[in-house]
Enzyme design. Structure first.
Site, PDB file in Angstrom:
ATOM      1  N   ARG A 182     -16.187  -6.032   0.197  1.00  0.00           N
ATOM      2  CA  ARG A 182     -14.741  -6.425   0.053  1.00  0.00           C
ATOM      3  C   ARG A 182     -14.841  -7.660  -1.213  1.00  0.00           C
ATOM      4  O   ARG A 182     -15.756  -8.449  -0.971  1.00  0.00           O
ATOM      5  CB  ARG A 182     -13.945  -6.973   1.169  1.00  0.00           C
ATOM      6  CG  ARG A 182     -13.829  -5.936   2.186  1.00  0.00           C
ATOM      7  CD  ARG A 182     -13.118  -6.358   3.420  1.00  0.00           C
ATOM      8  NE  ARG A 182     -14.273  -7.549   3.939  1.00  0.00           N
ATOM      9  CZ  ARG A 182     -14.107  -8.352   5.142  1.00  0.00           C
ATOM     10  NH1 ARG A 182     -12.984  -8.133   5.768  1.00  0.00           N
ATOM     11  NH2 ARG A 182     -15.137  -9.250   5.464  1.00  0.00           N
TER      12      ARG A 182
ATOM     13  N   ASP B 229      -3.718  -4.857  -8.070  1.00  0.00           N
ATOM     14  CA  ASP B 229      -5.193  -4.924  -8.089  1.00  0.00           C
ATOM     15  C   ASP B 229      -5.771  -3.692  -8.835  1.00  0.00           C
ATOM     16  O   ASP B 229      -5.226  -2.411  -8.525  1.00  0.00           O
ATOM     17  CB  ASP B 229      -5.522  -4.826  -6.368  1.00  0.00           C
ATOM     18  CG  ASP B 229      -5.324  -6.026  -5.819  1.00  0.00           C
ATOM     19  OD1 ASP B 229      -5.096  -7.078  -6.640  1.00  0.00           O
ATOM     20  OD2 ASP B 229      -5.246  -6.086  -4.455  1.00  0.00           O
TER      21      ASP B 229
ATOM     22  N   ARG C 257     -12.644 -10.743  -9.301  1.00  0.00           N
ATOM     23  CA  ARG C 257     -13.090 -11.115  -8.009  1.00  0.00           C
ATOM     24  C   ARG C 257     -14.226 -10.336  -7.724  1.00  0.00           C
ATOM     25  O   ARG C 257     -13.988  -9.180  -7.362  1.00  0.00           O
ATOM     26  CB  ARG C 257     -12.086 -10.935  -6.791  1.00  0.00           C
ATOM     27  CG  ARG C 257     -10.832 -11.905  -7.228  1.00  0.00           C
ATOM     28  CD  ARG C 257      -9.607 -11.418  -6.294  1.00  0.00           C
ATOM     29  NE  ARG C 257      -9.043  -9.944  -6.609  1.00  0.00           N
ATOM     30  CZ  ARG C 257      -8.320  -9.379  -5.757  1.00  0.00           C
ATOM     31  NH1 ARG C 257      -7.481 -10.138  -5.026  1.00  0.00           N
ATOM     32  NH2 ARG C 257      -7.807  -8.391  -6.108  1.00  0.00           N
TER      33      ARG C 257
ATOM     34  N   ARG D 299      -7.369  -9.063  -9.906  1.00  0.00           N
ATOM     35  CA  ARG D 299      -5.967  -9.316  -9.684  1.00  0.00           C
ATOM     36  C   ARG D 299      -5.268  -9.629 -11.041  1.00  0.00           C
ATOM     37  O   ARG D 299      -5.705 -10.462 -11.649  1.00  0.00           O
ATOM     38  CB  ARG D 299      -6.069 -10.405  -8.824  1.00  0.00           C
ATOM     39  CG  ARG D 299      -4.530 -11.263  -8.568  1.00  0.00           C
ATOM     40  CD  ARG D 299      -3.506 -10.135  -8.215  1.00  0.00           C
ATOM     41  NE  ARG D 299      -3.838  -9.513  -6.876  1.00  0.00           N
ATOM     42  CZ  ARG D 299      -3.549 -10.093  -5.686  1.00  0.00           C
ATOM     43  NH1 ARG D 299      -2.979 -11.176  -5.569  1.00  0.00           N
ATOM     44  NH2 ARG D 299      -3.888  -9.384  -4.670  1.00  0.00           N
TER      45      ARG D 299
ATOM     46  N   LYS E  46       0.729  -1.166  -0.036  1.00  0.00           N
ATOM     47  CA  LYS E  46       0.032   0.023  -0.011  1.00  0.00           C
ATOM     48  C   LYS E  46       0.933   1.171   0.130  1.00  0.00           C
ATOM     49  O   LYS E  46       0.321   2.460  -0.240  1.00  0.00           O
ATOM     50  CB  LYS E  46      -1.026  -0.049   1.126  1.00  0.00           C
ATOM     51  CG  LYS E  46      -1.969  -1.090   1.093  1.00  0.00           C
ATOM     52  CD  LYS E  46      -2.957  -1.261   2.313  1.00  0.00           C
ATOM     53  CE  LYS E  46      -3.938  -2.114   2.127  1.00  0.00           C
ATOM     54  NZ  LYS E  46      -3.210  -3.483   2.394  1.00  0.00           N
TER      55      LYS E  46
ATOM     56  N   GLU F  96      -3.508  -1.556  -5.581  1.00  0.00           N
ATOM     57  CA  GLU F  96      -2.465  -2.199  -4.684  1.00  0.00           C
ATOM     58  C   GLU F  96      -1.443  -2.734  -5.507  1.00  0.00           C
ATOM     59  O   GLU F  96      -1.870  -3.361  -6.641  1.00  0.00           O
ATOM     60  CB  GLU F  96      -3.084  -3.001  -3.694  1.00  0.00           C
ATOM     61  CG  GLU F  96      -3.787  -2.494  -2.572  1.00  0.00           C
ATOM     62  CD  GLU F  96      -4.008  -3.808  -1.416  1.00  0.00           C
ATOM     63  OE1 GLU F  96      -3.396  -4.651  -1.347  1.00  0.00           O
ATOM     64  OE2 GLU F  96      -5.040  -3.311  -0.541  1.00  0.00           O
TER      65      GLU F  96
END
Length: 314
Positions: free
Chosen positions: A233, A273, A225, A211, A126, A281
Site C-alpha cells: 500500500r 488515484d 506516494r 494522488r 470505489k 479511485e
C-alpha cells in the site's frame, strides 16, 4: 466578502496539522476573514425543519500539534445560519455517513455544502470510478467466491479491498498461488456486508500511487506516494513517502475524461488515484494531500478551493 463557515470534521485535536487538508482549508478561510465554526458529526440534530450542531468558534494557527487551534464556547447552532459547510469528516462510508448526508441535504444549496451531500452519497469513491471502466485496471465487485477465484486465475496477482474502506485499511495483496485467499475472503465475509473490490495488481505501484487534485473539474497538481519497503500500500497513513510530481499527458487525459461527471455533480474538491496509466479511485469525501503539495513547492490548493467557493457565494 466575509462568509460564515462551519467545518464538520473529526475533532480538530485529533488531526496532524502538518498534513491535514481540512486544516489547510481552515487556515485559508481565516486568512480571508471568514468566520469559522468547528463541530463534529455526532453533534448533528434534526428537529422539525432545523438542522443544528453543537459548534464552537475556532481560531487556527500553523503550529505543531497541540498548539494549532483555540476553541470558544460550544453552542447549538442552526446550520442554516451559515454560508458554507465543509463536510470533511473521514470515512468509513457507512450508514452513519449516509445519514449525515441526508441531514445536510436539507441545507444545501442555500447553505453551500462542499462537496454537495447528495452527490457524495451517490458517488462513493470505489463505485463512482466504475463509471469509467476504460480507464481502470481489470476490476471485479462481488462477494461471489467463484467469480473471485476465476478472476485470480485470469489475472494472477490481485488486490482485495473493502468497498467502503479508506486510508489503505483492509487492502490486501494476494499473489498468484497464495493459499490465504480463502481465509481472507472468510474474514471479509464476517466483517463486511457489502461486496468486495478485487483488482489486478499493478506492478507500477512500486513507482508510486499518484494522488491528483481536481478543483472544479480542473487538474491542478499531483502527489506521488511511494510504498514503504515490504508494503503493497502507498497511502501516507501507512508509511507511503510523498513527493511532488508534474502531471503526465496520460494523467491529464484521465482527468479530462472524468471532468464532465465531476462538474455535473458540482464537486469542488476531488482527489483521484492513478497507478501507472490506470485510474483506481475517485475520492470525494475528504480528499487529502494539499499540504504536502504546497510544502514541496506546488500550488496552494486551499486558495483554489476558496476561490471556487467564492464564485458560488458571490
Amino acid at each position: 466578502m466575509m462568509l460564515k463557515v462551519a467545518v464538520q470534521m473529526d475533532h480538530v485535536a485529533t488531526i496532524n496539522p502538518r498534513g491535514d487538508s481540512s486544516f489547510a482549508m481552515m487556515l485559508e478561510a481565516q486568512a480571508r476573514g471568514h468566520q469559522l465554526l468547528h463541530y463534529t458529526p455526532d453533534t448533528l440534530a434534526l428537529r422539525g425543519d432545523v438542522v443544528s450542531a453543537l459548534a464552537q468558534p475556532i481560531t487556527v494557527t500553523d503550529a505543531p500539534k497541540g498548539e494549532h487551534f483555540t476553541l470558544g464556547e460550544a453552542k447549538r447552532v442552526d446550520l442554516s445560519s451559515q454560508d458554507v459547510i465543509l463536510m470533511r469528516q473521514d470515512p468509513p462510508f457507512d450508514m452513519n455517513y449516509i445519514t449525515i448526508t441526508h441531514l445536510l441535504e436539507r441545507l444545501h444549496p442555500r447553505t453551500l455544502v462542499v462537496n454537495p451531500p447528495a452527490a457524495v452519497r451517490n458517488a462513493p469513491e470505489k463505485i463512482l470510478v466504475t463509471e469509467f471502466p476504460e480507464l481502470m485496471p481489470p476490476t471485479l465487485v462481488t462477494r461471489d467466491r467463484g467469480m473471485i477465484y476465476d478472476f485470480r486465475k485470469e489475472h494472477g496477482n490481485i488486490i482485495v479491498k473493502p468497498l467502503y474502506g479508506n486510508g489503505g485499511a483492509g487492502v490486501f495483496f494476494i499473489q498468484e498461488g497464495d493459499h490465504n485467499l480463502a481465509s481472507l475472503l472468510e474474514l471479509f465475509e464476517n466483517n463486511y456486508r457489502e461486496p468486495f473490490m478485487i483488482q489486478k495488481y499493478l506492478p507500477d505501484v512500486r513507482k508510486g500511487d499518484k494522488r491528483i487534485i481536481i478543483i472544479d473539474g480542473e487538474a491542478v497538481a499531483g502527489l506521488n506516494r511511494i510504498p514503504a519497503d515490504g508494503e503493497a500500500r502507498s497511502n501516507m497513513h501507512v508509511g507511503g513517502r510523498p513527493e511532488f510530481i508534474e502531471l503526465t499527458e496520460r494523467d491529464r487525459e484521465i482527468c479530462a475524461v472524468i471532468a464532465p461527471a465531476l462538474k455535473e455533480r458540482d464537486m469542488i474538491f476531488v482527489g483521484i488515484d492513478v497507478i501507472g496509466d490506470y485510474l483506481t479511485e475517485i475520492n470525494v469525501t475528504s480528499p487529502t494531500g494539499i499540504r504536502e503539495i504546497k510544502r514541496f513547492g506546488g500550488p496552494d490548493i486551499a486558495v483554489l478551493i476558496w476561490d471556487a467557493i467564492a464564485k458560488r457565494r458571490a
